[in-house]
Design a protein around this motif. Structure first.
Motif, PDB file in Angstrom:
ATOM      1  N   GLY A  18      12.969  -2.730  -5.224  1.00  0.00           N
ATOM      2  CA  GLY A  18      11.584  -3.084  -4.935  1.00  0.00           C
ATOM      3  C   GLY A  18      10.759  -1.833  -4.696  1.00  0.00           C
ATOM      4  O   GLY A  18      11.248  -0.851  -4.145  1.00  0.00           O
ATOM      5  N   GLY A  59       5.324  -6.490  -7.042  1.00  0.00           N
ATOM      6  CA  GLY A  59       6.683  -5.942  -6.936  1.00  0.00           C
ATOM      7  C   GLY A  59       6.889  -4.962  -5.796  1.00  0.00           C
ATOM      8  O   GLY A  59       7.886  -4.250  -5.758  1.00  0.00           O
ATOM      9  N   THR A  60       5.946  -4.931  -4.855  1.00  0.00           N
ATOM     10  CA  THR A  60       6.087  -4.023  -3.711  1.00  0.00           C
ATOM     11  C   THR A  60       6.720  -4.788  -2.554  1.00  0.00           C
ATOM     12  O   THR A  60       6.122  -5.716  -2.019  1.00  0.00           O
ATOM     13  CB  THR A  60       4.715  -3.461  -3.299  1.00  0.00           C
ATOM     14  N   THR A  61       7.935  -4.391  -2.179  1.00  0.00           N
ATOM     15  CA  THR A  61       8.673  -5.145  -1.165  1.00  0.00           C
ATOM     16  C   THR A  61       8.589  -4.503   0.213  1.00  0.00           C
ATOM     17  O   THR A  61       8.918  -5.141   1.208  1.00  0.00           O
ATOM     18  CB  THR A  61      10.142  -5.312  -1.588  1.00  0.00           C
ATOM     19  N   SER A 117      -0.942  -2.232  -7.196  1.00  0.00           N
ATOM     20  CA  SER A 117       0.287  -2.125  -7.971  1.00  0.00           C
ATOM     21  C   SER A 117       0.860  -0.709  -7.983  1.00  0.00           C
ATOM     22  O   SER A 117       0.137   0.273  -8.198  1.00  0.00           O
ATOM     23  CB  SER A 117      -0.020  -2.573  -9.405  1.00  0.00           C
ATOM     24  N   ASP A 166      16.539  -6.033  -1.975  1.00  0.00           N
ATOM     25  CA  ASP A 166      15.109  -6.002  -2.326  1.00  0.00           C
ATOM     26  C   ASP A 166      15.018  -5.430  -3.741  1.00  0.00           C
ATOM     27  O   ASP A 166      15.366  -4.265  -3.951  1.00  0.00           O
ATOM     28  CB  ASP A 166      14.336  -5.065  -1.393  1.00  0.00           C
ATOM     29  N   VAL A 168      13.075  -5.810  -7.975  1.00  0.00           N
ATOM     30  CA  VAL A 168      12.037  -6.357  -8.827  1.00  0.00           C
ATOM     31  C   VAL A 168      12.610  -6.513 -10.235  1.00  0.00           C
ATOM     32  O   VAL A 168      13.400  -5.685 -10.691  1.00  0.00           O
ATOM     33  CB  VAL A 168      10.781  -5.452  -8.753  1.00  0.00           C
ATOM     34  N   ILE A 178      11.724  -6.772 -14.036  1.00  0.00           N
ATOM     35  CA  ILE A 178      10.585  -6.335 -14.844  1.00  0.00           C
ATOM     36  C   ILE A 178      10.696  -6.817 -16.282  1.00  0.00           C
ATOM     37  O   ILE A 178      11.752  -6.724 -16.909  1.00  0.00           O
ATOM     38  CB  ILE A 178      10.501  -4.791 -14.802  1.00  0.00           C
ATOM     39  N   ASP A 199       0.465  -6.321 -13.379  1.00  0.00           N
ATOM     40  CA  ASP A 199       1.188  -7.369 -12.643  1.00  0.00           C
ATOM     41  C   ASP A 199       1.931  -8.339 -13.562  1.00  0.00           C
ATOM     42  O   ASP A 199       2.892  -8.970 -13.149  1.00  0.00           O
ATOM     43  CB  ASP A 199       0.250  -8.109 -11.691  1.00  0.00           C
ATOM     44  N   ILE A 243       5.648  -7.742 -13.764  1.00  0.00           N
ATOM     45  CA  ILE A 243       6.505  -8.115 -12.626  1.00  0.00           C
ATOM     46  C   ILE A 243       6.906  -9.571 -12.803  1.00  0.00           C
ATOM     47  O   ILE A 243       6.156 -10.494 -12.459  1.00  0.00           O
ATOM     48  CB  ILE A 243       5.769  -7.900 -11.278  1.00  0.00           C
ATOM     49  N   GLU A 279       9.793 -11.167 -11.572  1.00  0.00           N
ATOM     50  CA  GLU A 279      10.193 -11.726 -10.276  1.00  0.00           C
ATOM     51  C   GLU A 279      10.269 -10.619  -9.232  1.00  0.00           C
ATOM     52  O   GLU A 279      10.577  -9.474  -9.561  1.00  0.00           O
ATOM     53  CB  GLU A 279      11.594 -12.367 -10.353  1.00  0.00           C
ATOM     54  N   THR A 280      10.032 -11.009  -7.996  1.00  0.00           N
ATOM     55  CA  THR A 280      10.230 -10.098  -6.866  1.00  0.00           C
ATOM     56  C   THR A 280      11.157 -10.776  -5.862  1.00  0.00           C
ATOM     57  O   THR A 280      10.906 -11.919  -5.457  1.00  0.00           O
ATOM     58  CB  THR A 280       8.879  -9.776  -6.192  1.00  0.00           C
TER      59      THR A 280
END
Ligand code: GUN
Ligand code: FE
Length: 434
Positions: free
Chosen positions: A71, A128-130, A329, A381, A383, A385, A416, A419, A421-422
């Motif tokens: 992430g 996608g920023t965890t 993002s 954690d 992402v 892509i 975005d 992305i 899934e996160t």
């Protein structure tokens, strides 16, 4: 237990600034597997090496055409400024007075803070920023709202209440020690709870008295596990003002040094107008500068010299700095970072960029024992892509001949939509609609 089958990329070490990554810095599996249970990563490997020994109760998610990375991490962002992004025509000090302070006044209402914390975290998951290090407003409420929302989602977040005891509207101004007592209460309620950490948050030198900065330094001395976040040397008007307000300090950085605010867990946003002496002093204390390229461009603050920072041995992190930043993002932040680099003849490689966004930011923020790369025991954690998220991206990706080229295309053309899934804390936090 869960397993995702995909292309899997993470960084074990700094790949350097060259076109090819340093030996041993990247870990990549073209047909890879990442598996986790109870919120922790259990392993990462080649899918076929693993397949014969898969436990029977594991759920396999087949996403062979996707790329999985840790992430993204945003080292400096203001959740309370989400609604003043794209405010026209001001540089820093006027932007603060005309747009930012009035907006932050709204966070006196707990219900507003709850709504905004929720909207902000939804947006973070969408890009996608965890993990992020977050400025709240001066209101302790705004911190309770943010940490509660992050805790409900099981996220790893750093945040703090803005400390200001002068040069701001009455409604945002602390009593010098009242702000410190509020901070102590928030630390005891939230610091080290689940995946949350407290970052002591004097806004910047001009809005705190020396007494408040000293008291903030006292908090850090009492508990070395706390973080610190503030702003440093962003705008030329700001520099003149600091020189006037703190005649006892030889430069802006010394204001913070004299109050004991400069250490390995300190993040100074911007640091554009520094000389090599200041860079060295920051490096000697292992402090971090957050490079905020889209914000620096938007406010017209200046071009950050990444090479000078590297040469001084400075720890760099990468940040969106929303609401002065123009995009939350990480991909957009990399794009702006590349553009700033080009203007200085120092183009940012995709290797350096994606390392910074994941492992690099984790190391600089002292979170690398938990997040930022794939290894057993690390928090799950990551992402997922989609490298062909738009027709244009798909066309360009079809021409790519290496992973490096695909990653660079992602950082220049991705948004975005890329992305897919996160996941954070082993939980699905976001899936792209359509
Ligand atoms: N300096 C002091 N406060 C702020 C802020 O909110 N944003 C930015 N970009 N710089 C600051
Ligand atoms: Fe900022």
């Amino acid at each position: 237990a869960w397993l995702i089958r995909a292309r899997v990329l993470s960084f074990d070490a700094d790949p350097g600034d060259g076109d090819t990554p340093r030996e041993g810095s990247i870990v990549y599996h073209q047909d890879g597997a990442l598996w986790w249970a109870d919120g922790r990563i259990q392993g990462v490997s080649d899918y076929h090496a693993l397949a014969p020994q898969l436990p029977a109760d594991i759920s396999v998610i087949d996403q062979r055409d996707k790329l999985v990375m840790p992430g993204f991490i945003d080292s400096h962002v203001h959740y309370v400024q989400l609604d003043i992004m794209a405010s026209y025509g001001r540089q820093l000090l006027d932007w603060l007075n005309d747009y930012t302070f009035p907006e932050e006044c709204r966070f006196a209402q707990r219900a507003h803070a709850d709504n905004m914390a929720d909207a902000f975290l939804k947006e973070l998951m969408r890009v996608g920023t965890t993990t992020a290090q977050v400025f709240c407003s001066s209101h302790p409420n705004s911190v309770d709202a943010f940490f509660s929302a992050a805790q409900r989602r099981g996220l790893c977040m750093l945040a703090g209440k803005v400390l200001m005891d002068r040069h701001a509207p009455e409604a945002l101004t602390d009593k010098t020690l009242g702000g410190i007592r509020d901070t102590e209460r928030l630390i005891s309620d939230w610091h080290g709870t689940d995946r949350l950490g407290y970052s002591v948050t004097p806004r910047f030198a001009p809005t705190s008295t020396r007494a408040q900065l000293d008291a903030a330094g006292g908090l850090l001395r009492n508990d070395e596990s706390l973080w610190l976040q503030t702003h440093l040397s962003e705008n030329l008007g700001e520099l003149d003002w600091v020189a006037e307000l703190f005649p006892e300090s030889r430069d802006y950085l010394e204001v913070y040094e004299q109050s004991g605010l400069v250490g390995p867990r300190s993040t100074f946003a911007h640091g554009i107008h520094l000389d090599n002496g200041m860079r060295k002093r920051l490096a000697e204390r292992s402090a971090n500068i957050a490079f905020c390229p889209s914000s620096n461009l938007f406010l017209g603050s200046g071009l950050f010299d990444r090479h000078a920072a590297h040469e001084s041995g400075l720890n760099l992190t990468l940040a969106s700095d929303i609401g002065a930043g123009t995009d939350l993002s990480g991909l957009a932040t990399l794009k702006a970072g590349y553009q700033v680099g080009q203007l200085l003849g120092q183009p940012l490689t995709a290797w350096a960029g994606f390392h910074a966004l994941t492992r690099g930011n984790a190391v600089s923020l002292s979170l690398d024992d938990r997040i930022g790369r794939f290894a057993p025991g690390m928090d799950a954690d990551f992402v997922v892509i989609d490298l062909s998220a738009s027709p244009l991206m798909a066309r360009r990706m079809a021409r790519c001949e290496s992973l490096a080229e695909e990653l660079f295309t992602l950082m220049m053309l991705g948004d975005d939509r890329a992305i897919f899934e996160t996941w954070a804390g082993g939980r699905l936090q976001h899936r792209r609609q359509n």
